[in-house]
Motif scaffolding. Structure first.
Motif, short mmCIF file in Angstrom:
data_model
loop_
_atom_site.label_atom_id
_atom_site.label_comp_id
_atom_site.label_asym_id
_atom_site.label_seq_id
_atom_site.Cartn_x
_atom_site.Cartn_y
_atom_site.Cartn_z
N HIS A 1 0.95 -1.16 -0.03
CA HIS A 1 -0.10 0.06 0.07
C HIS A 1 0.95 1.34 0.08
CE1 HIS A 1 -3.90 -1.88 0.46
NE2 HIS A 1 -3.49 -2.64 1.25
N PHE A 2 1.76 1.29 0.57
CA PHE A 2 2.83 2.34 0.65
C PHE A 2 3.64 2.70 -0.63
CE2 PHE A 2 7.04 4.37 1.43
CZ PHE A 2 6.77 5.27 2.43
N PHE A 3 3.94 1.62 -1.24
CA PHE A 3 4.82 1.81 -2.40
C PHE A 3 3.79 1.94 -3.80
CE2 PHE A 3 8.60 -0.19 -0.08
CZ PHE A 3 9.55 0.93 -0.27
N ARG A 4 2.53 1.60 -3.67
CA ARG A 4 1.55 1.53 -4.63
C ARG A 4 0.52 2.14 -4.15
NH1 ARG A 4 5.67 0.66 -6.65
NH2 ARG A 4 6.37 -1.17 -7.85
N PRO A 5 0.51 3.49 -3.97
CA PRO A 5 -0.79 4.18 -3.50
C PRO A 5 -1.98 4.01 -4.46
CG PRO A 5 1.05 5.59 -3.29
CD PRO A 5 1.55 4.53 -4.11
N SER A 6 -3.16 4.04 -3.91
CA SER A 6 -4.41 3.60 -4.74
C SER A 6 -5.52 4.67 -4.28
CB SER A 6 -4.75 2.42 -4.68
OG SER A 6 -6.06 2.27 -5.21
N LEU A 7 -6.13 5.55 -5.19
CA LEU A 7 -7.29 6.38 -4.77
C LEU A 7 -8.41 5.55 -4.24
CD1 LEU A 7 -7.34 8.48 -7.93
CD2 LEU A 7 -6.80 9.19 -5.66
N THR A 8 -8.41 4.02 -4.52
CA THR A 8 -9.65 3.18 -3.90
C THR A 8 -9.25 3.01 -2.33
OG1 THR A 8 -7.94 1.39 -4.41
CG2 THR A 8 -9.91 1.95 -6.01
N ASP A 9 -8.01 3.45 -1.66
CA ASP A 9 -7.62 3.36 -0.42
C ASP A 9 -8.20 4.57 0.43
OD1 ASP A 9 -6.53 0.88 -0.78
OD2 ASP A 9 -4.55 1.66 -1.07
N LEU A 10 -8.67 5.50 -0.25
CA LEU A 10 -9.24 6.71 0.35
C LEU A 10 -10.43 6.44 1.22
CD1 LEU A 10 -8.97 9.34 -2.45
CD2 LEU A 10 -7.68 9.08 -0.69
N HIS A 11 -10.63 7.19 2.32
CA HIS A 11 -11.63 6.51 3.31
C HIS A 11 -13.02 7.42 2.83
CE1 HIS A 11 -8.75 5.50 6.10
NE2 HIS A 11 -8.29 6.65 6.24
N ASP A 12 -14.01 6.64 3.05
CA ASP A 12 -15.40 6.96 2.87
C ASP A 12 -15.72 8.41 3.46
OD1 ASP A 12 -18.08 7.39 2.73
OD2 ASP A 12 -18.56 5.56 3.43
N PRO A 13 -15.86 9.48 2.60
CA PRO A 13 -16.04 10.78 3.16
C PRO A 13 -17.50 10.89 4.27
CG PRO A 13 -16.66 10.78 0.84
CD PRO A 13 -16.05 9.49 1.03
N VAL A 40 1.51 19.68 6.72
CA VAL A 40 0.73 18.82 7.36
C VAL A 40 1.49 17.47 7.01
CG1 VAL A 40 -1.62 19.75 7.20
CG2 VAL A 40 -1.00 18.46 5.47
N PRO A 41 1.10 16.34 7.90
CA PRO A 41 1.92 15.04 7.77
C PRO A 41 1.56 14.32 6.45
CG PRO A 41 0.76 15.02 9.85
CD PRO A 41 0.43 16.17 9.16
N ILE A 42 2.52 13.92 5.70
CA ILE A 42 2.47 13.20 4.47
C ILE A 42 2.30 11.56 4.74
CG2 ILE A 42 3.05 12.90 2.17
CD1 ILE A 42 4.13 15.73 2.24
N THR A 43 1.31 11.42 5.29
CA THR A 43 1.36 10.03 5.66
C THR A 43 -0.24 9.55 5.28
OG1 THR A 43 0.29 10.77 7.92
CG2 THR A 43 2.61 10.30 7.91
N GLY A 44 -0.47 8.38 5.64
CA GLY A 44 -1.96 7.93 5.24
C GLY A 44 -2.55 8.41 4.16
N GLU A 45 -3.86 8.98 4.39
CA GLU A 45 -4.51 9.40 3.25
C GLU A 45 -3.80 10.85 2.41
OE1 GLU A 45 -9.19 9.86 2.55
OE2 GLU A 45 -8.64 10.85 4.36
N ASN A 46 -3.29 11.66 3.53
CA ASN A 46 -2.56 12.75 2.81
C ASN A 46 -1.55 12.39 1.88
OD1 ASN A 46 -3.65 14.99 4.01
ND2 ASN A 46 -2.42 15.29 5.67
N ARG A 47 -0.79 11.25 1.92
CA ARG A 47 0.11 10.77 1.20
C ARG A 47 -0.37 10.15 0.01
NH1 ARG A 47 3.13 6.17 -0.03
NH2 ARG A 47 5.31 6.57 -0.67
N ILE A 48 -1.58 9.54 -0.09
CA ILE A 48 -2.29 9.20 -1.40
C ILE A 48 -2.66 10.20 -2.28
CG2 ILE A 48 -4.17 8.07 -2.28
CD1 ILE A 48 -4.23 6.27 0.22
N LEU A 49 -3.22 11.41 -1.45
CA LEU A 49 -3.83 12.51 -2.13
C LEU A 49 -2.42 13.22 -2.81
CD1 LEU A 49 -6.29 13.61 0.53
CD2 LEU A 49 -6.71 12.88 -1.68
N ALA A 50 -1.50 13.56 -2.02
CA ALA A 50 -0.27 14.12 -2.53
C ALA A 50 0.22 13.39 -3.65
CB ALA A 50 0.96 14.14 -1.14
N TYR A 51 0.60 11.89 -3.44
CA TYR A 51 1.08 11.07 -4.66
C TYR A 51 0.35 11.39 -5.94
CZ TYR A 51 2.41 6.89 -7.43
OH TYR A 51 2.95 6.01 -8.08
N PHE A 52 -0.95 11.47 -5.89
CA PHE A 52 -1.79 11.59 -7.08
C PHE A 52 -1.76 12.97 -7.35
CE2 PHE A 52 -3.08 7.20 -6.04
CZ PHE A 52 -2.89 6.51 -7.14
#
Length: 568
Positions: A46-58, A235-247
């Motif tokens: 999950h870390f090396f292959r971020p995916s928008l499907t891993d974003l949390h349900d708003p 802000v921390p570039i972890t978790g959801e922020n990292r996915i959003l920043a990556y894309f």
């Protein structure tokens, strides 16, 4: 300035060994991943292959259903909607994101950015009066509002509803808005708590798309704005922020044309390489911020929303001029501030810095505080006069809670706010001497010896021969780097220069380092020319660094960016 080298605690050996085997990487790289909480094959995947499907349900965010329902009602009734944001990068990107999206569904919409000097931070009574006088029925506040219970009540009396999208810590008194979206609320079940203000706004739009059967791609088109917010707001570039920043970075660097406003900004900032978090922080953020510091923050929003190259460059030129003015004032005031310290015996030896001059520009005093810490590493407050009061910005050093120290002086203040490392405050000018004295005593009584020395966090020790192209390629896959996922820092011991050391520029070192006489690598050390003579004599030393690529005349090589040197 002396620096402490602090090694990040090592992960358990059996966990590192397991990850080494499952990923087939070096134990050094496996250890770094484990230090960052990535200890299994699945976590690494999950870390090396971020995916928008891993974003949390708003809709996991408290009040999200209410927010979407109220927004839908406003659109169906064709009510006037005001998008209200703060004047910094997070606020202006939030406004551009929300307004730029919603104007596709209504023409009855406008945006509002408060004047930094006339209205101050956050939601203002003036802004609500403007909304009331112009018939707005719904205000969506972004990057502000969570501490505006009185303003929200004032708006309700005038028939104006609020949807708050914020990411700051709330007070006990939560505003009685139609919906309060802030994952930091104690009773909010949203799994990720570190979204930027723009990130919370994005989650609202994501939920709006779900509710109205709009393709999520419409929301994903805004990730270029969101990564600018994430990078700039630190802000921390972890978790959801990292996915959003990556894309978001993929959007900026992708084959599709860049948003005209960001493209213009990139050209004016002189960025010719691929965009990353660092280029946003140093290239985009100061310019976008400068509009609110020196003039009208609405210019930043207009630039970000520009639909043609001509319009974008027109606004970007205005912003760039504001940034030049900001740099001049920043430089001049910093020189004055440092001179005030250097000429005062007490200030030179103090545990804190509190400086006041009534003519200093309010828009740059926070930057000046940070500059002073670069020279005198201690909690610092820079004050100027604004509307008859002393208004200031505070910055802190690693591990010291400046907000708490200021709170201990609250009886001398009219207002204050912020967090551990940065705060703002207002007090009567006549209270400055008493405040300075008490703040110094509080800092002296509570700061530790370690907190007075800047620290470098180190991931581990390696030998120079371990730095191969394959090693670097795996490190690079750990991007985007930022708070919570910093670029790895290594130490190599008993290295020496091969005989090529030289001073470049005013104070930088260019070297070629080796440990064993066989494996050598180029290195650059900015501001480290004081070590030249000892290194030139062949004296071995320990070196602390990150690994990067250097491109020269089209040739790409690996080099070390030296952070500190310890001579033997």
């Amino acid at each position: 300035m002396e620096k402490r080298w602090v090694y990040i605690p090592e992960a358990p050996a059996d966990v590192v060994e397991s990850l080494t085997q499952s990923l087939k990487i070096s134990p050094t790289l496996a250890a770094i991943l484990c230090q960052r909480g990535i200890c299994t094959y699945e976590e690494a995947k999950h870390f090396f292959r971020p995916s928008l499907t891993d974003l949390h349900d708003p809709f996991l965010m408290k009040d999200m259903n209410r927010a979407v329902d109220r927004l839908n009602d406003a659109l169906h009734r064709n009510e006037k909607i005001m998008v209200y944001g703060d004047y910094d990068v997070d606020g202006t990107t939030s406004v551009a994101l929300m307004y730029g999206f919603l104007r596709n569904y209504t023409s009855n919409i406008d945006f509002y950015i408060p004047d930094r000097y006339k209205e101050g931070y956050g939601v203002s009574f003036q802004g609500i009066d403007y909304a009331s006088e112009n018939g707005f029925k719904l205000i969506i506040s972004l990057d502000c509002g969570i501490k505006s219970a009185d303003k929200v009540a004032y708006a309700a009396e005038r028939g104006i509803d609020f949807i708050i999208c914020d990411h700051h810590l709330p007070d006990e008194d939560i505003p009685k808005a139609v919906a309060v979206l802030d994952p930091k609320q104690i009773d909010c079940p949203y799994p990720y708590k570190e979204l930027s203000g723009c990130g919370v706004g994005f989650k609202l739009l994501q939920a709006f798309c779900f509710q109205n059967d709009i393709d999520q791609e419409e929301a994903y088109k805004l990730l270029d704005l969101l990564v600018v917010s994430i990078a700039s707001d630190i802000v921390p570039i972890t978790g959801e922020n990292r996915i959003l920043a990556y894309f978001g970075l993929r959007h900026l660097n992708g084959p599709q044309p860049m948003r005209p406003g960001l493209d213009a900004l990139k050209e004016l900032a002189g960025i010719t390489s691929e965009m990353d978090i660092t280029s946003i922080v140093f290239g985009f953020a100061p310019r976008i911020n400068a509009a609110g510091r020196m003039g009208d923050a609405k210019n930043s929003v207009r630039m970000l929303l520009a639909q043609t190259k001509e319009e974008a460059f027109k606004m970007a030129d205005i912003i760039n001029e504001s940034n030049k003015e900001r740099r001049d004032k920043d430089s001049n005031i910093t020189k004055e501030a440092l001179q005030m310290i250097e000429e005062d015996e007490f200030l030179r030896g103090a545990n804190s810095t509190v400086l006041f001059k009534d003519s200093w520009h309010k828009g740059v005093i926070g930057i000046v505080a940070s500059r002073c810490i670069e020279k005198y590493y201690r909690p610092t407050i820079i004050l100027t006069q604004s509307n008859g009061k002393a208004s200031g910005s505070a910055r802190s050093v690693h591990g010291f809670n400046v907000h708490s120290a200021i709170e201990s002086c609250s009886d001398l203040l009219e207002q204050f706010g912020g967090h551990m490392y940065a705060a703002g405050l207002t007090l009567p000018v006549e209270n400055i001497p008493a405040f300075r004295e008490r703040f110094e005593k509080i800092v002296a009584d509570t700061i530790t010896a370690e907190q007075k020395i800047p620290q470098i966090e180190i991931d581990g020790k390696i030998e120079l021969k371990q730095i191969t192209r394959n090693f670097y390629n795996i490190v690079r896959q750990m991007e985007p780097f930022g708070p919570g996922n910093m670029r790895p820092v290594f130490v190599s011991e008993l290295v020496y220069d091969t005989g090529s050391v030289r001073i470049v520029g005013d104070s930088h070192l260019k070297l070629r380092l080796t440990q064993d006489g066989y494996h050598s690598i180029d290195a650059i050390g900015f501001g480290l020319s004081d070590y030249y003579h000892k290194i030139a004599k062949g004296i071995p030393f320990d070196v602390c660094y990150t690994v990067e690529e250097n491109i020269f005349r089209g040739v790409i090589t690996l080099q070390l960016r030296i952070k500190d040197i310890r001579m033997k």
